[in-house]
Scaffold this active site. Structure first.
Site, mmCIF file in Angstrom:
data_model
loop_
_atom_site.group_PDB
_atom_site.id
_atom_site.type_symbol
_atom_site.label_atom_id
_atom_site.label_comp_id
_atom_site.label_asym_id
_atom_site.label_seq_id
_atom_site.Cartn_x
_atom_site.Cartn_y
_atom_site.Cartn_z
ATOM 1 N N CYS A 69 26.036 -18.632 10.384
ATOM 2 C CA CYS A 69 25.833 -18.872 11.815
ATOM 3 C C CYS A 69 26.496 -17.805 12.685
ATOM 4 O O CYS A 69 25.863 -17.237 13.574
ATOM 5 C CB CYS A 69 26.298 -20.272 12.201
ATOM 6 S SG CYS A 69 28.054 -20.623 11.936
ATOM 7 N N HIS A 122 30.665 -24.260 13.793
ATOM 8 C CA HIS A 122 29.244 -23.903 13.772
ATOM 9 C C HIS A 122 28.896 -23.394 15.151
ATOM 10 O O HIS A 122 29.437 -23.870 16.159
ATOM 11 C CB HIS A 122 28.364 -25.104 13.409
ATOM 12 C CG HIS A 122 26.910 -24.749 13.297
ATOM 13 N ND1 HIS A 122 26.436 -23.775 12.436
ATOM 14 C CD2 HIS A 122 25.815 -25.221 13.957
ATOM 15 C CE1 HIS A 122 25.121 -23.677 12.559
ATOM 16 N NE2 HIS A 122 24.725 -24.544 13.475
ATOM 17 N N GLU A 134 19.592 -20.766 15.252
ATOM 18 C CA GLU A 134 20.764 -20.955 14.408
ATOM 19 C C GLU A 134 20.483 -20.586 12.959
ATOM 20 O O GLU A 134 19.346 -20.641 12.504
ATOM 21 C CB GLU A 134 21.255 -22.398 14.467
ATOM 22 C CG GLU A 134 20.304 -23.381 13.814
ATOM 23 C CD GLU A 134 20.826 -24.808 13.770
ATOM 24 O OE1 GLU A 134 22.024 -25.053 13.983
ATOM 25 O OE2 GLU A 134 20.000 -25.700 13.491
#
Length: 160
Positions: A69, A122, A134
């Protein structure tokens, strides 16, 4: 045409979708990304080219087989001359924490999934109109998706 008057629908098995001139449901529309320019647009454009690449923990390039990510964001931002840290927690701290509704395309969306390790673990790129890009997790590929209201994410307004 046989219709179940009580339910207002065609009786089962009487007709098929092709009888109406189509054979599949329409595709969902692409996200309506608000008009942005300059580095924000370049970062979004470059990041979108990575859709379909595999999630690879620690990855930040095709040479490594894919992206995690924060590696995806690190790659897109540095490619466009914007200094950004490599890991999600530091990336989230790079900008100002804001409500999701205050984000502009090119800002970040962050999550804290592990309460034992405070801070963002994240992170994603905000595309606009509630859409994000993402690199989600092992076994999945880089993707666009609609951000859901109950995800516990917060916005990170970037100052570039």
């Amino acid at each position: 045409m046989p219709v179940d008057q009580a339910a207002g629908i065609l009786a089962p098995g009487v007709m098929s979708p092709t009888d109406f001139g189509f054979d599949a449901l329409p595709e969902l529309p692409e996200p309506a990304i608000p008009d942005v320019s300059g580095k924000r647009q370049a970062i979004i454009d470059d990041a979108l080219t990575q859709i379909g690449k595999w999630y690879v923990w620690g990855g930040e390039s095709d040479a490594e087989g894919g992206f995690d990510c924060s590696g995806l964001l690190f790659w897109a931002f540095t490619k466009n001359g914007v200094d950004i840290p490599r890991v999600s927690g530091a990336q989230a701290a790079r900008g100002k924490r804001v409500d999701i509704t205050k984000l502009r395309p090119g800002d970040l969306v962050a999550w804290e999934n592990n309460p034992e390790a405070p801070g963002a673990d994240h992170i994603a790129l905000y595309l606009g109109d509630g859409w994000i890009l993402e690199a989600p997790r092992t076994g999945l590929k880089v993707r666009k998706r609609k951000l859901r209201a109950n995800e516990g994410a917060w916005g990170v307004a970037m100052d570039y």
